[in-house]
Design a protein around this motif. Structure first.
Motif, mmCIF file in Angstrom:
data_model
loop_
_atom_site.group_PDB
_atom_site.id
_atom_site.type_symbol
_atom_site.label_atom_id
_atom_site.label_comp_id
_atom_site.label_asym_id
_atom_site.label_seq_id
_atom_site.Cartn_x
_atom_site.Cartn_y
_atom_site.Cartn_z
ATOM 1 N N PRO A 1 12.418 2.095 9.036
ATOM 2 C CA PRO A 1 11.342 1.591 9.883
ATOM 3 C C PRO A 1 10.580 0.455 9.216
ATOM 4 N N ALA A 2 9.827 -0.274 10.029
ATOM 5 C CA ALA A 2 8.951 -1.304 9.472
ATOM 6 C C ALA A 2 7.823 -0.657 8.678
ATOM 7 N N SER A 3 7.319 0.471 9.164
ATOM 8 C CA SER A 3 6.294 1.248 8.477
ATOM 9 C C SER A 3 6.422 2.688 8.931
ATOM 10 N N LEU A 4 5.809 3.588 8.180
ATOM 11 C CA LEU A 4 5.830 5.007 8.518
ATOM 12 C C LEU A 4 4.410 5.544 8.497
ATOM 13 N N THR A 5 4.008 6.180 9.579
ATOM 14 C CA THR A 5 2.704 6.852 9.632
ATOM 15 C C THR A 5 2.920 8.338 9.849
ATOM 16 N N LEU A 6 2.355 9.136 8.951
ATOM 17 C CA LEU A 6 2.347 10.583 9.079
ATOM 18 C C LEU A 6 0.970 10.962 9.607
ATOM 19 N N MET A 7 0.916 11.336 10.874
ATOM 20 C CA MET A 7 -0.349 11.615 11.541
ATOM 21 C C MET A 7 -0.558 13.129 11.642
ATOM 22 N N SER A 8 -1.593 13.626 10.977
ATOM 23 C CA SER A 8 -1.897 15.066 11.026
ATOM 24 C C SER A 8 -0.664 15.885 10.688
ATOM 25 N N ALA B 1 8.937 3.714 -2.726
ATOM 26 C CA ALA B 1 8.830 2.764 -3.838
ATOM 27 C C ALA B 1 10.078 1.901 -3.946
ATOM 28 N N ASP B 2 11.229 2.528 -3.744
ATOM 29 C CA ASP B 2 12.493 1.788 -3.872
ATOM 30 C C ASP B 2 12.703 0.792 -2.745
ATOM 31 N N THR B 3 12.164 1.088 -1.559
ATOM 32 C CA THR B 3 12.414 0.251 -0.377
ATOM 33 C C THR B 3 11.184 -0.554 0.058
ATOM 34 N N ASP B 4 10.078 -0.399 -0.647
ATOM 35 C CA ASP B 4 8.812 -1.059 -0.276
ATOM 36 C C ASP B 4 8.358 -0.673 1.124
ATOM 37 N N LEU B 5 8.594 0.577 1.498
ATOM 38 C CA LEU B 5 8.186 1.047 2.817
ATOM 39 C C LEU B 5 6.690 1.346 2.819
ATOM 40 N N ARG B 6 5.963 0.638 3.675
ATOM 41 C CA ARG B 6 4.526 0.878 3.823
ATOM 42 C C ARG B 6 4.307 2.191 4.556
ATOM 43 N N THR B 7 3.464 3.056 3.980
ATOM 44 C CA THR B 7 3.235 4.382 4.547
ATOM 45 C C THR B 7 1.748 4.634 4.691
ATOM 46 N N LEU B 8 1.385 5.258 5.805
ATOM 47 C CA LEU B 8 -0.002 5.631 6.083
ATOM 48 C C LEU B 8 -0.072 7.125 6.356
#
Length: 291
Positions: free
Chosen positions: A132-139, A224-231
């Motif tokens: 994905p472009a980014s990953l958000t884990l919501m609740s 860290a390996d893929t520079d995936l932005r996570t929230l």
């Protein structure tokens, strides 16, 4: 079980179906006012007893920033058909479904948001190779639910084979909603959603929620390996995963963290504007680095 803010569709949101090699998935889709998306699309994935309608309050706002935003019912949820086969409802299998939907929304990379159990499923998709472009884990938490949340999941898992969802609805769910003064229109929707779920799907997904391992270290290395932005985003009063656990997960992932004031387990409808703003900020920042 969460209660959607709206039952009817807001302007600019339509019902559709996302076709994939793994089957069709019922969806709600919002497009920007121009009808032409100029930014990466987003995919929103609901929790165990939820559905795509849990995101109704944020879809239009998120699309207004220039992107296609899609919320789905996972396999066996509400309007997405699901088989009786237990293997279809493992976290891994559901993760492959999410990856297939992401491919269908391409070719641009997709911002992925998973709410509650949907966050565990999205984590599986990413660790299995989805990009994905980014990953958000919501609740969503680092592993299986505990405490009262676990007790509720076990009760649901064990009651369905004995009673069936129609009886559970009539005996416990409907009286509870009506006793809380929820509008009958919304109660009617909740009944349709509850009885539309695959009973086998609910049983097996409940078990998956109760047995999920802690994969924070694996995900942290992957990010860290893929520079995936996570929230990591959650309500300050979340009563499913302790906010302290989610804060520790964010630290372990070296992820951004947003705590939504005056929200519990469903910030997308309890505080839609604040939640949408946090997602838009992450997505815009991420896209600047993708160019």
């Amino acid at each position: 079980m969460s209660t959607p803010r709206f039952v009817s569709l807001p302007p600019g949101v339509r019902r559709t179906t996302v076709e994939t090699p793994r089957g069709p998935f019922a969806a709600l889709e919002a497009l920007p006012g121009s009808g032409v998306p100029e930014r990466c699309p987003a995919l929103l994935v609901p929790g165990l007893t939820g559905s795509k309608e849990d995101f109704l309050a944020v879809l239009h706002t998120l699309a207004a920033s220039g992107r296609r935003v899609v919320a789905i019912d996972m396999r066996g949820q509400y309007e997405s058909l699901g088989p009786d086969d237990a293997s279809a409802y493992t976290r891994a299998a559901l993760g492959f479904d999410i990856a297939a939907v992401m491919d269908a929304l391409g070719p641009d990379p997709v911002h992925l948001v998973g709410h509650s159990f949907g966050g565990l499923v999205c984590r599986e998709a990413v660790l299995a190779g989805a990009a994905p472009a980014s990953l958000t884990l919501m609740s969503s938490g680092p592993s299986a639910v505990g405490g009262q949340a676990a007790a509720k999941a076990r009760a649901l898992r064990d009651a369905i084979p004995q009673l069936g969802m129609a009886e559970i609805w009539a005996l416990t769910l409907e009286p509870g909603y009506l006793g809380r003064g929820i509008q009958r229109e919304i109660v009617a929707f909740l009944k349709a959603r509850t009885l539309g779920n695959s009973e086998n799907g609910l049983v097996h997904m409940s078990e998956e929620l109760l047995t999920a391992p802690d994969r924070v270290d694996e995900l942290a290395k992957h990010c860290a390996d893929t520079d995936l932005r996570t929230l990591v985003l959650y309500g300050e009063d979340d009563d499913v995963w302790d906010p302290r656990l989610q804060a520790a997960m964010a630290e372990g992932l070296d992820a951004s963290r947003v705590v939504i004031p005056s929200a519990a387990h469903s910030p997308a409808w309890e505080a839609p504007e604040t939640t949408a703003a946090a997602l838009r900020d992450l997505w815009s920042d991420t896209e600047r680095t993708l160019k």
